[in-house]
Design an enzyme around this catalytic site. Structure first.
Site, short mmCIF file in Angstrom:
data_model
loop_
_atom_site.label_atom_id
_atom_site.label_comp_id
_atom_site.label_asym_id
_atom_site.label_seq_id
_atom_site.Cartn_x
_atom_site.Cartn_y
_atom_site.Cartn_z
N VAL A 95 0.83 -1.21 0.00
CA VAL A 95 0.00 0.00 0.00
C VAL A 95 0.87 1.26 0.00
O VAL A 95 0.35 2.37 0.00
CB VAL A 95 -0.96 -0.02 1.21
CG1 VAL A 95 -1.97 -1.15 1.05
CG2 VAL A 95 -0.21 -0.17 2.53
N HIS A 111 -4.47 -4.31 -2.98
CA HIS A 111 -4.90 -4.16 -1.58
C HIS A 111 -5.06 -2.70 -1.20
O HIS A 111 -5.08 -2.38 -0.01
CB HIS A 111 -3.88 -4.83 -0.65
CG HIS A 111 -3.90 -6.32 -0.75
ND1 HIS A 111 -2.90 -7.12 -0.22
CD2 HIS A 111 -4.78 -7.18 -1.33
CE1 HIS A 111 -3.18 -8.40 -0.46
NE2 HIS A 111 -4.31 -8.46 -1.14
N CYS A 122 -20.49 6.98 0.11
CA CYS A 122 -20.77 7.20 -1.33
C CYS A 122 -19.64 6.69 -2.23
O CYS A 122 -19.69 6.89 -3.45
CB CYS A 122 -20.99 8.70 -1.58
SG CYS A 122 -19.46 9.67 -1.54
N SER A 179 5.36 -13.62 1.11
CA SER A 179 5.46 -14.91 1.82
C SER A 179 4.45 -15.92 1.31
O SER A 179 4.46 -17.08 1.71
CB SER A 179 5.25 -14.70 3.33
OG SER A 179 3.92 -14.22 3.54
C1 BV8 Z 1 -10.71 -12.11 0.31
C2 BV8 Z 1 -4.08 -4.62 4.02
C3 BV8 Z 1 -12.80 -12.85 -0.34
C4 BV8 Z 1 -3.24 -3.49 3.73
C5 BV8 Z 1 -3.87 -6.94 3.53
C6 BV8 Z 1 -9.24 -18.37 6.54
C7 BV8 Z 1 -9.87 -17.55 7.45
C8 BV8 Z 1 -10.19 -16.21 7.14
C9 BV8 Z 1 -9.85 -15.67 5.89
C10 BV8 Z 1 -9.22 -16.51 5.01
C11 BV8 Z 1 -8.91 -17.83 5.30
N1 BV8 Z 1 -8.29 -18.36 4.22
C12 BV8 Z 1 -8.18 -17.43 3.26
C13 BV8 Z 1 -8.78 -16.30 3.72
C14 BV8 Z 1 -8.93 -15.07 3.01
C15 BV8 Z 1 -7.89 -14.05 3.48
C16 BV8 Z 1 -6.54 -14.67 3.67
O1 BV8 Z 1 -5.87 -14.98 2.71
N2 BV8 Z 1 -6.14 -14.84 4.95
C17 BV8 Z 1 -4.86 -15.48 5.21
C18 BV8 Z 1 -4.12 -14.74 6.32
C19 BV8 Z 1 -5.11 -16.95 5.56
N3 BV8 Z 1 -7.83 -13.11 2.39
C20 BV8 Z 1 -8.68 -12.08 2.37
O2 BV8 Z 1 -9.46 -11.82 3.26
C21 BV8 Z 1 -8.64 -11.24 1.10
N4 BV8 Z 1 -10.00 -11.07 0.66
O3 BV8 Z 1 -10.31 -13.25 0.30
O4 BV8 Z 1 -11.96 -11.76 -0.03
C22 BV8 Z 1 -14.05 -12.29 -0.82
C23 BV8 Z 1 -14.67 -12.96 -1.84
C24 BV8 Z 1 -15.84 -12.45 -2.31
C25 BV8 Z 1 -16.38 -11.29 -1.77
C26 BV8 Z 1 -15.73 -10.61 -0.75
C27 BV8 Z 1 -14.55 -11.11 -0.26
C28 BV8 Z 1 -8.09 -9.84 1.37
C29 BV8 Z 1 -6.62 -9.94 1.61
C30 BV8 Z 1 -6.06 -8.53 1.76
C31 BV8 Z 1 -5.89 -8.23 3.20
N5 BV8 Z 1 -5.15 -7.00 3.35
N6 BV8 Z 1 -3.30 -5.80 3.77
C32 BV8 Z 1 -2.18 -3.34 4.75
O5 BV8 Z 1 -2.51 -3.21 5.94
O6 BV8 Z 1 -1.04 -3.38 4.30
S1 BV8 Z 1 -2.91 -8.31 3.44
C33 BV8 Z 1 -1.29 -7.97 3.84
O7 BV8 Z 1 -0.60 -9.20 3.60
C34 BV8 Z 1 -0.59 -6.96 2.95
O8 BV8 Z 1 -1.35 -6.51 1.86
C35 BV8 Z 1 0.62 -7.75 2.45
O9 BV8 Z 1 1.10 -7.28 1.26
C36 BV8 Z 1 0.00 -9.07 2.33
C37 BV8 Z 1 0.89 -10.23 2.10
O10 BV8 Z 1 1.98 -10.14 2.99
P1 BV8 Z 1 3.42 -10.07 2.29
O11 BV8 Z 1 3.44 -8.90 1.38
O12 BV8 Z 1 3.72 -11.41 1.70
O13 BV8 Z 1 4.36 -9.77 3.53
P2 BV8 Z 1 4.94 -10.85 4.54
O14 BV8 Z 1 5.48 -10.10 5.70
O15 BV8 Z 1 3.93 -11.93 4.78
O16 BV8 Z 1 6.15 -11.53 3.74
C38 BV8 Z 1 7.27 -10.74 3.38
C39 BV8 Z 1 8.14 -11.60 2.49
O17 BV8 Z 1 9.24 -10.80 2.04
C40 BV8 Z 1 8.74 -12.78 3.23
O18 BV8 Z 1 8.60 -13.95 2.43
C41 BV8 Z 1 10.22 -12.42 3.40
O19 BV8 Z 1 11.07 -13.57 3.29
C42 BV8 Z 1 10.44 -11.51 2.22
N7 BV8 Z 1 11.48 -10.51 2.44
C43 BV8 Z 1 11.77 -9.84 3.61
N8 BV8 Z 1 12.82 -9.01 3.39
C44 BV8 Z 1 13.18 -9.14 2.08
C45 BV8 Z 1 12.33 -10.09 1.48
N9 BV8 Z 1 12.45 -10.46 0.19
C46 BV8 Z 1 13.43 -9.87 -0.53
N10 BV8 Z 1 14.27 -8.93 -0.03
C47 BV8 Z 1 14.18 -8.55 1.26
N11 BV8 Z 1 15.03 -7.64 1.75
ZN ZN Z 2 -19.21 10.40 0.58
#
Ligand code: BV8
Ligand code: ZN
Length: 235
Positions: A95, A111, A122, A179
């Site tokens: 974001v 996202h 609205c 991840s």
């Molecule tokens: C949806 C908001 C359906 C913005 C985010 C079980 C129960 C409940 C829900 C679910 C479930 N199973 C699946 C779901 C759905 C859920 C989901 O997936 N949950 C997961 C946790 C199980 N998903 C949702 O709810 C999505 N919506 O499914 O809607 C629907 C269908 C019809 C109608 C209506 C709805 C919505 C998902 C979006 C949520 N919002 N963020 C904010 O606050 O930022 S998600 C959040 O996680 C961020 O957006 C982020 O980008 C995203 C993923 O995380 P990563 O970017 O991968 O970051 P992370 O820290 O995990 O990993 C970093 C990686 O970088 C690591 O691998 C690391 O090794 C690497 N790294 C670190 N340093 C470096 C590096 N790589 C290279 N160089 C480096 N230096």
């Molecule tokens: Zn409005």
């Protein structure tokens, strides 16, 4: 890449690409989800329960993002878009605005974005002030229903149709700095494979879905991404 084919590289990025710009990731040691409960700050229910807490969480991240500088990985992707003989689409889960600050233009924020405010009444969108407050009024309808234009858990990510279309015509799919925990983004690699598209993972360490990738480059993004782009741009 074959010359003449309408080459199309689709790139998914996550918090890892912005890590070396000083922005926290979510699931790494001491990450954002170690400091806050997802349910409290990244769900609509959390926002309804305590809007000030959620606005505060995003105000702090917005202030950091505004100061953050794109790193060599963001710049390499902007160079790829500018010089590659074909289309380059970045689908980012991030974001922050670092892809755009680095010069990328074809960026899809699935996202949402810290720089955008949304009216829950609205659906009017406008440039978010640095500090958003619950008392802010929508500039269009006047309702006190403003929220960060962020896709929370349980909400539908943006651009899913455009993403499906891009995956259909992709000749290469890359996943950088994520991840592979969050769906539907984490499912794109399986879709790319089903469509016969080559896939590559570029990450600090193997992600949840690493076995689904044909190729993987492990290391910090500021080293692995520029090297990968140089390979793609080699004449
Ligand atoms: C949806 C908001 C359906 C913005 C985010 C079980 C129960 C409940 C829900 C679910 C479930 N199973 C699946 C779901 C759905 C859920 C989901 O997936 N949950 C997961 C946790 C199980 N998903 C949702 O709810 C999505 N919506 O499914 O809607 C629907 C269908 C019809 C109608 C209506 C709805 C919505 C998902 C979006 C949520 N919002 N963020 C904010 O606050 O930022 S998600 C959040 O996680 C961020 O957006 C982020 O980008 C995203 C993923 O995380 P990563 O970017 O991968 O970051 P992370 O820290 O995990 O990993 C970093 C990686 O970088 C690591 O691998 C690391 O090794 C690497 N790294 C670190 N340093 C470096 C590096 N790589 C290279 N160089 C480096 N230096
Ligand atoms: Zn409005």
């Amino acid at each position: 890449m074959f010359a003449g084919m309408n080459n199309c590289i689709t790139i998914l990025t996550g918090a890892g690409i912005s890590a070396e710009s000083g922005l926290g990731t979510f699931r790494d040691e001491g990450g954002l989800w170690a400091q806050h409960r997802i349910e409290d700050v990244a769900t609509p229910e959390g926002f309804t329960r305590d809007p000030e807490l959620v606005q505060g969480f995003y105000n702090a991240r917005r202030a950091q993002a505004v100061e953050a500088v794109p790193n060599a990985a963001h710049s390499a992707l902007a160079k790829l878009e500018a010089e590659f003989d074909g289309e380059v689409l970045i689908i980012t889960q991030n974001v922050d605005g670092l892809h755009e600050k680095a010069g990328s233009q074809n960026v899809l924020h699935m996202h949402g974005a810290l720089s955008v405010a949304l009216c829950a009444t609205c659906e009017h969108r406008w440039e978010a002030p640095l500090v958003m407050q619950t008392s802010d009024k929508c500039p269009s309808c006047g309702a006190q229903a403003t929220r960060p234009d962020i896709v929370w858990f349980g909400e539908m990510p943006y651009g899913m149709e455009q993403i499906d279309e891009a995956l259909q015509r992709s000749t290469l799919f890359a996943s950088i700095g994520t991840s592979g925990n969050v769906y539907p983004a984490a499912g794109f690699v399986a879709e790319a494979r089903r469509l016969g598209c080559p896939t590559v993972e570029i990450n600090l360490e193997p992600s949840e879905g690493c076995s689904l990738f044909d190729d993987s480059r492990l290391g910090p993004a500021t080293q692995t991404v520029p090297a990968w782009v140089a390979e793609l741009l080699k004449p």
